[in-house]
Design a protein around this motif. Sequence first.
Motif, PDB file in Angstrom:
ATOM      1  N   HIS A   1     -63.917  43.412   3.096  1.00 24.78           N
ATOM      2  CA  HIS A   1     -63.684  44.291   3.378  1.00 24.78           C
ATOM      3  C   HIS A   1     -62.761  45.142   1.733  1.00 24.78           C
ATOM      4  O   HIS A   1     -62.443  46.082   1.115  1.00 24.78           O
ATOM      5  CB  HIS A   1     -62.760  44.262   5.027  1.00 24.78           C
ATOM      6  CG  HIS A   1     -61.733  45.722   4.416  1.00 24.78           C
ATOM      7  ND1 HIS A   1     -62.154  47.434   4.834  1.00 24.78           N
ATOM      8  CD2 HIS A   1     -60.496  45.336   4.852  1.00 24.78           C
ATOM      9  CE1 HIS A   1     -60.756  47.330   4.909  1.00 24.78           C
ATOM     10  NE2 HIS A   1     -59.441  46.867   4.855  1.00 24.78           N
TER      11      HIS A   1
ATOM     12  N   PRO B   1     -69.153  47.360   3.574  1.00 26.54           N
ATOM     13  CA  PRO B   1     -69.225  46.973   4.561  1.00 26.54           C
ATOM     14  C   PRO B   1     -69.256  46.420   5.499  1.00 26.54           C
ATOM     15  O   PRO B   1     -70.279  45.829   5.296  1.00 26.54           O
ATOM     16  CB  PRO B   1     -70.387  48.771   4.700  1.00 26.54           C
ATOM     17  CG  PRO B   1     -70.928  48.926   3.455  1.00 26.54           C
ATOM     18  CD  PRO B   1     -69.831  48.082   2.776  1.00 26.54           C
TER      19      PRO B   1
ATOM     20  N   GLY C   1     -64.098  45.999  -0.408  1.00 26.65           N
ATOM     21  CA  GLY C   1     -64.655  47.768   0.297  1.00 26.65           C
ATOM     22  C   GLY C   1     -66.657  47.595  -0.185  1.00 26.65           C
ATOM     23  O   GLY C   1     -66.960  48.805   0.538  1.00 26.65           O
TER      24      GLY C   1
ATOM     25  N   SER D   1     -74.844  47.204   4.801  1.00 28.19           N
ATOM     26  CA  SER D   1     -74.109  46.828   5.274  1.00 28.19           C
ATOM     27  C   SER D   1     -74.646  45.167   5.121  1.00 28.19           C
ATOM     28  O   SER D   1     -75.527  44.580   5.504  1.00 28.19           O
ATOM     29  CB  SER D   1     -73.545  46.920   6.069  1.00 28.19           C
ATOM     30  OG  SER D   1     -74.453  47.193   7.198  1.00 28.19           O
TER      31      SER D   1
ATOM     32  N   THR E   1     -64.561  46.779  13.446  1.00 27.76           N
ATOM     33  CA  THR E   1     -64.961  46.107  12.726  1.00 27.76           C
ATOM     34  C   THR E   1     -65.664  44.810  13.131  1.00 27.76           C
ATOM     35  O   THR E   1     -67.225  44.379  13.218  1.00 27.76           O
ATOM     36  CB  THR E   1     -64.607  44.954  11.696  1.00 27.76           C
ATOM     37  OG1 THR E   1     -64.144  46.200  10.960  1.00 27.76           O
ATOM     38  CG2 THR E   1     -64.710  44.437  10.776  1.00 27.76           C
TER      39      THR E   1
ATOM     40  N   THR F   1     -69.966  44.095   9.835  1.00 26.98           N
ATOM     41  CA  THR F   1     -69.946  44.329  11.132  1.00 26.98           C
ATOM     42  C   THR F   1     -70.470  42.703  11.827  1.00 26.98           C
ATOM     43  O   THR F   1     -71.160  42.289  11.297  1.00 26.98           O
ATOM     44  CB  THR F   1     -70.702  45.212  11.829  1.00 26.98           C
ATOM     45  OG1 THR F   1     -70.867  46.673  11.307  1.00 26.98           O
ATOM     46  CG2 THR F   1     -70.785  44.794  13.391  1.00 26.98           C
TER      47      THR F   1
ATOM     48  N   ALA G   1     -65.428  38.396   6.780  1.00 27.03           N
ATOM     49  CA  ALA G   1     -65.254  39.870   6.991  1.00 27.03           C
ATOM     50  C   ALA G   1     -63.906  40.666   6.193  1.00 27.03           C
ATOM     51  O   ALA G   1     -64.251  41.695   5.418  1.00 27.03           O
ATOM     52  CB  ALA G   1     -64.951  40.458   8.482  1.00 27.03           C
ATOM     53  N   ARG G   2     -62.603  39.501   5.976  1.00 27.70           N
ATOM     54  CA  ARG G   2     -61.301  40.413   5.189  1.00 27.70           C
ATOM     55  C   ARG G   2     -61.791  40.151   3.895  1.00 27.70           C
ATOM     56  O   ARG G   2     -61.529  41.540   3.562  1.00 27.70           O
ATOM     57  CB  ARG G   2     -60.764  39.227   5.862  1.00 27.70           C
ATOM     58  CG  ARG G   2     -59.553  39.422   5.112  1.00 27.70           C
ATOM     59  CD  ARG G   2     -58.527  40.737   5.131  1.00 27.70           C
ATOM     60  NE  ARG G   2     -57.861  41.012   4.697  1.00 27.70           N
ATOM     61  CZ  ARG G   2     -56.604  42.176   4.022  1.00 27.70           C
ATOM     62  NH1 ARG G   2     -57.096  42.999   4.991  1.00 27.70           N
ATOM     63  NH2 ARG G   2     -56.075  42.433   3.381  1.00 27.70           N
TER      64      ARG G   2
ATOM     65  N   SER H   1     -55.783  42.443  10.643  1.00 28.14           N
ATOM     66  CA  SER H   1     -56.623  42.651   8.954  1.00 28.14           C
ATOM     67  C   SER H   1     -57.466  43.375   8.538  1.00 28.14           C
ATOM     68  O   SER H   1     -58.169  43.996   7.586  1.00 28.14           O
ATOM     69  CB  SER H   1     -56.844  41.973   8.101  1.00 28.14           C
ATOM     70  OG  SER H   1     -57.613  40.305   8.044  1.00 28.14           O
ATOM     71  N   LEU H   2     -58.598  43.961   9.750  1.00 29.02           N
ATOM     72  CA  LEU H   2     -59.945  44.324  10.285  1.00 29.02           C
ATOM     73  C   LEU H   2     -59.859  45.745  10.215  1.00 29.02           C
ATOM     74  O   LEU H   2     -59.119  45.932  11.157  1.00 29.02           O
ATOM     75  CB  LEU H   2     -60.938  43.743  10.200  1.00 29.02           C
ATOM     76  CG  LEU H   2     -61.798  42.060   9.774  1.00 29.02           C
ATOM     77  CD1 LEU H   2     -61.989  41.726  10.989  1.00 29.02           C
ATOM     78  CD2 LEU H   2     -61.626  42.371   8.941  1.00 29.02           C
ATOM     79  N   PRO H   3     -59.883  46.800   9.626  1.00 29.02           N
ATOM     80  CA  PRO H   3     -60.079  48.441  10.363  1.00 29.02           C
ATOM     81  C   PRO H   3     -61.031  48.108  12.092  1.00 29.02           C
ATOM     82  O   PRO H   3     -61.778  47.191  12.004  1.00 29.02           O
ATOM     83  CB  PRO H   3     -61.654  48.574   9.317  1.00 29.02           C
ATOM     84  CG  PRO H   3     -61.672  47.762   8.557  1.00 29.02           C
ATOM     85  CD  PRO H   3     -61.473  47.018   9.043  1.00 29.02           C
TER      86      PRO H   3
END
Length: 368
Positions: A22, A27, A25, A4, A118, A29, A18-19, A113-115
């Motif tokens: 994502h 990972p 796919g 990650s 994150t 943080t 980060a986006r 837009s991020l889970p």
Amino acid sequence: MPTSVTIIGAGLGGLTLARVLHVHGIPVTVYEAESSPSARAQGGLLDIHDYNGQLALKAAGLMDEFHAIVLEGRQAMRVLDRDGTVLLDQPDDGMGGRPEVQRGDLRQVLLDSLPAGTVQWGHKVSRTRALGDGRHEVAFADGSTVVTSLLVGADGAWSRVRPLLSTATPEYIGKSVVETYLFDAATRHPAAAKAVGGGMLIAPSPGREIFAHREKDDTLHAYVGVSEPQDWFAAIDFADAATATARIAQEFDGWAPELTALITDSDVAPVLRPLYALPAGHRWDRVPGVTLLGDAAHLSAPNGEGANLAMLDGAELGEALAAHPDDIETALTEYEQAMFPRSAETTADEIPEMDAHGLIEWFTEKVQ
């Protein structure tokens, strides 16, 4: 990817990276020192250019969300002489390629837009250190640590990740800006509002300048530039708003009152922002498992490109990692080889200090 990605800093560059990760796919943080998305104001207007910032948003799949937050008409630009004479009045015809958005709104688009989870808020980095084999440890002020095989410093001018790669530190450029805000401008500050117009105002002079934007909610946001050493500003008590305002306004004695009103009529205490830059052409040798983006990599004097470059850095790094999921070093090398010359060229393109007539001539030469 077999590992990650750990990003330090939830600014526009780090969040764009980060986006894009994502989307592919991968990972990721993000660790951010601020306690929450609303911990502090996120600055003023940003013009997002079609040749860098918008390319990043396309890679992130967020162009519709971007268009939804554009403030119409804000690409208008006016250049005024210090006596208030309007020397250039360029309307927003929608063809400028640099629509304006509020920085905070754009950051929120990226966050949304991020889970969930994150971004880890309230994680201020205290130190970083190499562990060997491309692995690094990040220690936080709360005593916690994280070990990562891919560390990205998106943590701005005073990056805690940069020392892993470079001994360079930002140096004061000889100029500071003082920020002011005028609210409900059309009704409470009509002369200043008329001077600024519908978009951006530039009133330049060697060593002294006023930039202002008309932001949303009828707010005028001004950046008052003064070229003096830091000791000069240290002699001003910015804790005393009235005294500081009067002292800065004194430097603009003789300027048109509709321009000096952007200083004297501020509805908030003036905020001092010293300006720093990294050495021109800053770069480093490849170090396994770590890289930088945005101001952490190429901090420069403000020239309208900083946020755009940071976002493009993030997007290109994300796409390089997606293209080489099993070979991090190839991805980082590819990213840095493109980023170094681009940032060197852009950050060297500073707007020189000159009067309004000279600035218009300079603009004219640039577009020819």
